[in-house]
Design a protein around this motif. Structure first.
Motif, PDB file in Angstrom:
ATOM      1  N   GLU A 175       0.962  -1.306   0.083  1.00 53.16           N
ATOM      2  CA  GLU A 175       0.034   0.107  -0.251  1.00 53.16           C
ATOM      3  C   GLU A 175       0.906   1.356   0.222  1.00 53.16           C
ATOM      4  OE1 GLU A 175      -3.069   2.006   3.012  1.00 53.16           O
ATOM      5  OE2 GLU A 175      -2.904  -0.185   2.921  1.00 53.16           O
ATOM      6  N   ILE A 176       0.623   2.175  -0.763  1.00 51.25           N
ATOM      7  CA  ILE A 176       1.529   3.366  -1.184  1.00 51.25           C
ATOM      8  C   ILE A 176       0.621   4.557  -0.890  1.00 51.25           C
ATOM      9  CG2 ILE A 176       2.748   4.761  -2.595  1.00 51.25           C
ATOM     10  CD1 ILE A 176       3.649   2.227  -3.880  1.00 51.25           C
ATOM     11  N   LYS A 177       1.131   5.336   0.028  1.00 49.42           N
ATOM     12  CA  LYS A 177       0.521   6.709   0.383  1.00 49.42           C
ATOM     13  C   LYS A 177       1.034   7.907  -0.145  1.00 49.42           C
ATOM     14  CE  LYS A 177      -0.095   9.123   4.468  1.00 49.42           C
ATOM     15  NZ  LYS A 177      -0.232   9.250   5.966  1.00 49.42           N
ATOM     16  N   ILE A 178       0.773   9.096  -0.845  1.00 43.82           N
ATOM     17  CA  ILE A 178       1.480  10.104  -1.141  1.00 43.82           C
ATOM     18  C   ILE A 178       0.992  11.194  -0.287  1.00 43.82           C
ATOM     19  CG2 ILE A 178       2.200  11.762  -2.997  1.00 43.82           C
ATOM     20  CD1 ILE A 178       1.793   9.341  -4.950  1.00 43.82           C
ATOM     21  N   ARG A 179       1.947  11.874   0.592  1.00 38.46           N
ATOM     22  CA  ARG A 179       1.383  13.051   1.090  1.00 38.46           C
ATOM     23  C   ARG A 179       2.557  14.187   1.337  1.00 38.46           C
ATOM     24  NH1 ARG A 179       5.899  13.003   4.584  1.00 38.46           N
ATOM     25  NH2 ARG A 179       6.715  10.963   5.298  1.00 38.46           N
ATOM     26  N   ALA A 180       2.415  15.059   1.479  1.00 36.90           N
ATOM     27  CA  ALA A 180       3.250  16.370   1.774  1.00 36.90           C
ATOM     28  C   ALA A 180       4.600  16.225   2.212  1.00 36.90           C
ATOM     29  CB  ALA A 180       2.841  17.603   2.068  1.00 36.90           C
ATOM     30  N   TYR A 181       5.724  16.771   1.750  1.00 42.45           N
ATOM     31  CA  TYR A 181       6.982  16.571   2.371  1.00 42.45           C
ATOM     32  C   TYR A 181       7.039  17.090   3.783  1.00 42.45           C
ATOM     33  CZ  TYR A 181      11.815  17.885   3.332  1.00 42.45           C
ATOM     34  OH  TYR A 181      13.356  18.112   3.874  1.00 42.45           O
ATOM     35  N   HIS A 182       7.543  16.772   4.713  1.00 38.69           N
ATOM     36  CA  HIS A 182       8.015  17.445   5.890  1.00 38.69           C
ATOM     37  C   HIS A 182       9.395  17.483   6.406  1.00 38.69           C
ATOM     38  CE1 HIS A 182       3.447  17.034   6.876  1.00 38.69           C
ATOM     39  NE2 HIS A 182       3.703  15.564   6.823  1.00 38.69           N
ATOM     40  N   PRO A 183       9.991  18.557   7.101  1.00 45.76           N
ATOM     41  CA  PRO A 183      11.521  18.352   7.257  1.00 45.76           C
ATOM     42  C   PRO A 183      12.064  17.212   7.742  1.00 45.76           C
ATOM     43  CG  PRO A 183      10.580  20.665   7.950  1.00 45.76           C
ATOM     44  CD  PRO A 183       9.232  19.488   7.783  1.00 45.76           C
ATOM     45  N   ALA A 184      11.188  16.591   8.498  1.00 46.92           N
ATOM     46  CA  ALA A 184      11.817  15.277   9.036  1.00 46.92           C
ATOM     47  C   ALA A 184      12.266  14.024   8.019  1.00 46.92           C
ATOM     48  CB  ALA A 184      10.801  14.294   9.995  1.00 46.92           C
ATOM     49  N   ASP A 185      11.492  14.494   6.579  1.00 50.76           N
ATOM     50  CA  ASP A 185      11.940  13.660   5.658  1.00 50.76           C
ATOM     51  C   ASP A 185      12.992  13.783   4.806  1.00 50.76           C
ATOM     52  OD1 ASP A 185       9.078  12.647   6.086  1.00 50.76           O
ATOM     53  OD2 ASP A 185       8.210  13.983   4.654  1.00 50.76           O
ATOM     54  N   GLU A 186      13.615  14.914   5.185  1.00 47.51           N
ATOM     55  CA  GLU A 186      14.847  15.325   4.618  1.00 47.51           C
ATOM     56  C   GLU A 186      15.913  14.249   4.088  1.00 47.51           C
ATOM     57  OE1 GLU A 186      18.597  18.559   4.440  1.00 47.51           O
ATOM     58  OE2 GLU A 186      17.757  18.200   6.205  1.00 47.51           O
ATOM     59  N   GLU A 187      16.480  13.479   5.192  1.00 43.47           N
ATOM     60  CA  GLU A 187      17.566  12.624   4.917  1.00 43.47           C
ATOM     61  C   GLU A 187      17.105  11.391   3.890  1.00 43.47           C
ATOM     62  OE1 GLU A 187      20.992  11.632   4.417  1.00 43.47           O
ATOM     63  OE2 GLU A 187      20.449  13.235   5.689  1.00 43.47           O
ATOM     64  N   SER A 188      15.871  11.053   4.183  1.00 48.72           N
ATOM     65  CA  SER A 188      15.436   9.909   3.175  1.00 48.72           C
ATOM     66  C   SER A 188      15.012  10.425   1.672  1.00 48.72           C
ATOM     67  CB  SER A 188      14.102   9.263   3.568  1.00 48.72           C
ATOM     68  OG  SER A 188      14.361   8.520   4.844  1.00 48.72           O
ATOM     69  N   CYS A 189      14.504  11.563   1.775  1.00 54.06           N
ATOM     70  CA  CYS A 189      14.334  12.011   0.130  1.00 54.06           C
ATOM     71  C   CYS A 189      15.622  12.612  -0.307  1.00 54.06           C
ATOM     72  CB  CYS A 189      13.229  13.440   0.427  1.00 54.06           C
ATOM     73  SG  CYS A 189      11.524  12.768   0.964  1.00 54.06           S
ATOM     74  N   ARG A 190      16.602  13.133   0.648  1.00 57.48           N
ATOM     75  CA  ARG A 190      17.850  13.604  -0.061  1.00 57.48           C
ATOM     76  C   ARG A 190      18.538  12.379  -0.702  1.00 57.48           C
ATOM     77  NH1 ARG A 190      23.333  14.813   1.443  1.00 57.48           N
ATOM     78  NH2 ARG A 190      23.176  13.472   3.575  1.00 57.48           N
ATOM     79  N   ALA A 191      18.447  11.195   0.049  1.00 55.17           N
ATOM     80  CA  ALA A 191      19.140  10.216  -0.323  1.00 55.17           C
ATOM     81  C   ALA A 191      18.582   9.667  -1.621  1.00 55.17           C
ATOM     82  CB  ALA A 191      19.271   8.864   0.550  1.00 55.17           C
ATOM     83  N   ILE A 192      17.261   9.463  -1.830  1.00 56.65           N
ATOM     84  CA  ILE A 192      16.689   8.998  -2.956  1.00 56.65           C
ATOM     85  C   ILE A 192      16.968  10.147  -4.251  1.00 56.65           C
ATOM     86  CG2 ILE A 192      14.547   8.716  -4.359  1.00 56.65           C
ATOM     87  CD1 ILE A 192      13.329   7.704  -1.388  1.00 56.65           C
ATOM     88  N   GLU A 195      25.112  18.312  -9.343  1.00 60.26           N
ATOM     89  CA  GLU A 195      25.882  17.965  -7.898  1.00 60.26           C
ATOM     90  C   GLU A 195      24.651  17.599  -7.014  1.00 60.26           C
ATOM     91  OE1 GLU A 195      28.930  18.518  -7.116  1.00 60.26           O
ATOM     92  OE2 GLU A 195      29.145  19.160  -9.066  1.00 60.26           O
ATOM     93  N   PRO A 196      25.014  16.753  -5.978  1.00 59.90           N
ATOM     94  CA  PRO A 196      24.141  16.096  -5.106  1.00 59.90           C
ATOM     95  C   PRO A 196      23.597  17.309  -4.116  1.00 59.90           C
ATOM     96  CG  PRO A 196      26.187  15.342  -4.682  1.00 59.90           C
ATOM     97  CD  PRO A 196      26.255  15.924  -5.973  1.00 59.90           C
ATOM     98  N   LEU A 197      22.455  17.065  -3.618  1.00 54.56           N
ATOM     99  CA  LEU A 197      22.053  18.128  -2.693  1.00 54.56           C
ATOM    100  C   LEU A 197      22.690  17.681  -1.247  1.00 54.56           C
ATOM    101  CD1 LEU A 197      18.103  18.079  -3.327  1.00 54.56           C
ATOM    102  CD2 LEU A 197      19.706  19.765  -3.744  1.00 54.56           C
ATOM    103  N   GLU A 198      23.178  18.696  -0.589  1.00 57.10           N
ATOM    104  CA  GLU A 198      23.877  18.521   0.942  1.00 57.10           C
ATOM    105  C   GLU A 198      22.611  18.607   1.974  1.00 57.10           C
ATOM    106  OE1 GLU A 198      27.051  18.032   1.241  1.00 57.10           O
ATOM    107  OE2 GLU A 198      27.500  18.205  -0.888  1.00 57.10           O
ATOM    108  N   LYS A 199      23.077  18.187   2.884  1.00 59.64           N
ATOM    109  CA  LYS A 199      22.154  18.220   4.194  1.00 59.64           C
ATOM    110  C   LYS A 199      21.696  19.652   4.328  1.00 59.64           C
ATOM    111  CE  LYS A 199      21.336  16.439   8.648  1.00 59.64           C
ATOM    112  NZ  LYS A 199      21.531  15.561   9.694  1.00 59.64           N
ATOM    113  N   GLY A 200      20.586  20.038   4.665  1.00 60.59           N
ATOM    114  CA  GLY A 200      20.121  21.473   5.030  1.00 60.59           C
ATOM    115  C   GLY A 200      19.707  22.069   3.627  1.00 60.59           C
ATOM    116  N   GLU A 201      20.503  22.073   2.760  1.00 54.13           N
ATOM    117  CA  GLU A 201      20.440  22.420   1.367  1.00 54.13           C
ATOM    118  C   GLU A 201      19.107  21.779   0.674  1.00 54.13           C
ATOM    119  OE1 GLU A 201      22.285  22.663  -3.205  1.00 54.13           O
ATOM    120  OE2 GLU A 201      23.070  21.288  -1.780  1.00 54.13           O
TER     121      GLU A 201
END
Length: 162
Positions: A2-19, A34-40
């Motif tokens: 089951e897949i749910k799509i929701r709005a991004y939250h700051p807590a998602d940064e690391e997982s989303c940045r990795a993908i 260039e890859p995105l840096e943490k915070g960026e």
């Protein structure tokens, strides 16, 4: 799954940045070099009109998309998106769910058209998906995408009315 799509939250940064960075570093579909840096990454994802996050029933992030204006002013009603799915999960229709969600979300946010500026011609899975979902091909830009080996690949422009 089951897949749910929701709005991004700051807590998602690391997982989303990795993908996101996985796609950037593969060098075959995103224009960024260039890859995105943490915070960026958090600032980048939050600066969009909408960033959608696909997650499974356990809350694991599987992919994401960004939605933003393709242009300004008199062309500000045209949106653009980019999609990223965890490489180990590609082929599982997560990208399709992200595209369909972005069409709905774009319309909800007042956009009238979704346009893709640079679908790399050898990205056959994306081409088939966009054709199947009713996107219209606008044309081809010969040699519009610089590949990692220094060669150039054509890019195809698409649009979809919302």
């Amino acid at each position: 799954m089951e897949i749910k799509i929701r709005a991004y939250h700051p807590a998602d940064e690391e997982s989303c940045r990795a993908i996101w960075n996985e796609v950037v570093e593969k060098t075959d579909s995103f224009p960024q070099m260039e890859p995105l840096e943490k915070g960026e990454a958090d600032r980048f994802f939050q600066s969009m009109s909408y960033t959608g996050v696909a997650e499974d029933e356990k809350g694991e992030i599987l992919g994401l998309y960004i939605l933003h204006p393709n242009n300004v002013g008199r062309c500000g009603h045209i949106a653009n998106t980019s999609y990223a799915v965890k490489s180990s999960l590609r082929g599982g229709h997560i990208g399709e769910k992200l595209v369909l969600h972005s069409l709905t979300e774009g319309k909800k946010r007042g956009f009238r058209i979704l346009q893709f500026n640079a679908v790399v011609a050898d990205n056959i899975h994306a081409l088939h998906l966009y054709d199947r979902l009713g996107f219209t091909r606008l044309g081809t830009v010969p040699g519009g995408f610089l590949k990692h080996d220094g060669t150039y690949e054509d890019i195809i422009l698409f649009y979809h009315l919302l």
